[in-house]
Design an enzyme around this catalytic site. Sequence first.
Site, PDB file in Angstrom:
ATOM      1  N   GLU A  34      21.326  24.822 -40.064  1.00  0.00           N
ATOM      2  CA  GLU A  34      20.786  25.149 -38.742  1.00  0.00           C
ATOM      3  C   GLU A  34      21.142  26.599 -38.365  1.00  0.00           C
ATOM      4  O   GLU A  34      21.944  27.254 -39.013  1.00  0.00           O
ATOM      5  CB  GLU A  34      21.381  24.205 -37.685  1.00  0.00           C
ATOM      6  CG  GLU A  34      20.422  23.165 -37.139  1.00  0.00           C
ATOM      7  CD  GLU A  34      19.443  23.736 -36.128  1.00  0.00           C
ATOM      8  OE1 GLU A  34      19.320  24.964 -36.042  1.00  0.00           O
ATOM      9  OE2 GLU A  34      18.800  22.942 -35.418  1.00  0.00           O
ATOM     10  N   ASN A  71      23.093  24.010 -27.938  1.00  0.00           N
ATOM     11  CA  ASN A  71      22.364  23.802 -29.193  1.00  0.00           C
ATOM     12  C   ASN A  71      21.754  25.065 -29.764  1.00  0.00           C
ATOM     13  O   ASN A  71      21.916  25.380 -30.937  1.00  0.00           O
ATOM     14  CB  ASN A  71      21.284  22.741 -28.960  1.00  0.00           C
ATOM     15  CG  ASN A  71      20.564  22.333 -30.214  1.00  0.00           C
ATOM     16  OD1 ASN A  71      19.674  23.030 -30.689  1.00  0.00           O
ATOM     17  ND2 ASN A  71      20.934  21.178 -30.754  1.00  0.00           N
ATOM     18  N   GLU A  77      27.860  15.230 -35.460  1.00  0.00           N
ATOM     19  CA  GLU A  77      27.620  16.658 -35.249  1.00  0.00           C
ATOM     20  C   GLU A  77      28.609  17.268 -34.266  1.00  0.00           C
ATOM     21  O   GLU A  77      28.373  18.350 -33.740  1.00  0.00           O
ATOM     22  CB  GLU A  77      26.193  16.890 -34.729  1.00  0.00           C
ATOM     23  CG  GLU A  77      25.100  16.521 -35.700  1.00  0.00           C
ATOM     24  CD  GLU A  77      23.722  16.838 -35.158  1.00  0.00           C
ATOM     25  OE1 GLU A  77      23.538  17.906 -34.549  1.00  0.00           O
ATOM     26  OE2 GLU A  77      22.808  16.011 -35.341  1.00  0.00           O
ATOM     27  N   ASN A  79      15.817  22.009 -26.832  1.00  0.00           N
ATOM     28  CA  ASN A  79      16.331  22.348 -28.152  1.00  0.00           C
ATOM     29  C   ASN A  79      16.155  23.838 -28.445  1.00  0.00           C
ATOM     30  O   ASN A  79      16.883  24.664 -27.928  1.00  0.00           O
ATOM     31  CB  ASN A  79      15.644  21.471 -29.204  1.00  0.00           C
ATOM     32  CG  ASN A  79      16.461  21.298 -30.448  1.00  0.00           C
ATOM     33  OD1 ASN A  79      16.978  22.257 -31.009  1.00  0.00           O
ATOM     34  ND2 ASN A  79      16.599  20.058 -30.916  1.00  0.00           N
ATOM     35  N   ASP A 127      12.008  21.900 -33.720  1.00  0.00           N
ATOM     36  CA  ASP A 127      13.420  22.176 -33.480  1.00  0.00           C
ATOM     37  C   ASP A 127      13.520  23.640 -33.093  1.00  0.00           C
ATOM     38  O   ASP A 127      13.116  24.035 -32.008  1.00  0.00           O
ATOM     39  CB  ASP A 127      14.224  21.835 -34.729  1.00  0.00           C
ATOM     40  CG  ASP A 127      15.716  21.688 -34.448  1.00  0.00           C
ATOM     41  OD1 ASP A 127      16.226  22.359 -33.527  1.00  0.00           O
ATOM     42  OD2 ASP A 127      16.391  20.927 -35.157  1.00  0.00           O
TER      43      ASP A 127
END
Length: 299
Positions: A34, A121, A145, A178, A232
Amino acid sequence: MAETDYVVLDPRFKPLIRFSASVQRLYHGCAWAEGPVYVPAYRQLIWSDVVNDRMLRYDEMSGNVGIFRQPAQYSNGNTLDFQGRLVTCQHGTRSVTRTEFDGAITVLAATHAGKPLNSPNDVVARSDGTIWFTDPTYGIDSDYEGHKATSEQQGAHVYRVEPDGDVVAVAADFVQPNGLAFSPDESLLYVSDTGLSHQSDGPRHIRRFAVGRNNSLSGGEIFAQCTEGVFDGFRVDREGRLWASARDGIHCYDPNGALIGKILVPERTANLAFGGPKRNILYICATTSLFCVRVAVNG
């Protein structure tokens, strides 16, 4: 063949890609890749391996990959501020931090209204010195997470950190906000909602807001609906096109909201960043791997 890496849905997509450029895997071994951010001063890409609680670094010149930080407080989204400092969302500390040039860590945001945030995030910087981030609950939903905890906020919101440190909620009508990104002139803010993860009929779209002179948001209409999984992270190129992660790869949207093409990736994608000296290398974080592909646009 490289041509099989692309799906052209509109003639406007063809000039943006080169069919001779294939999607390449640069690294394999993450649990959940990510938050890629390109650091031009060092020609390196830094990204988060959230579940393994580490940040990795890819050297563009040597091709080597190494550990940037471990433990990394279950880091997720990353960006650079306009001074070139690394800004990171940390699930483990439920905060947004900045890495100073000497390596010190400064906490930019950890609470709102006197209570801990959920689990920041993704994050983006604006040229006026403000930092914008999303705060869904993924990092506190379980120990996968981050650290399992009960939310103390009244929902999952989008926030802005002022230069003086004040943390302001700017959008409170999301299920799970997100990814986020500004248009090239910073007049528009795009935010994805991945609420489908928590509601069977939840949102899986990107919304678009107009940014006012005082940084207030208006509008918030749906810009694009994801046709494969959920959106995302995403980035915007210099012409205002939006490149978004989805289950089957990267979806490219014209500024008017039309899906014009896809770059297919063999793993579920989570986020992306433009890199290289000309910002024409698309780095893609996809589940266990880091991929890249050269494109005919500039980020």
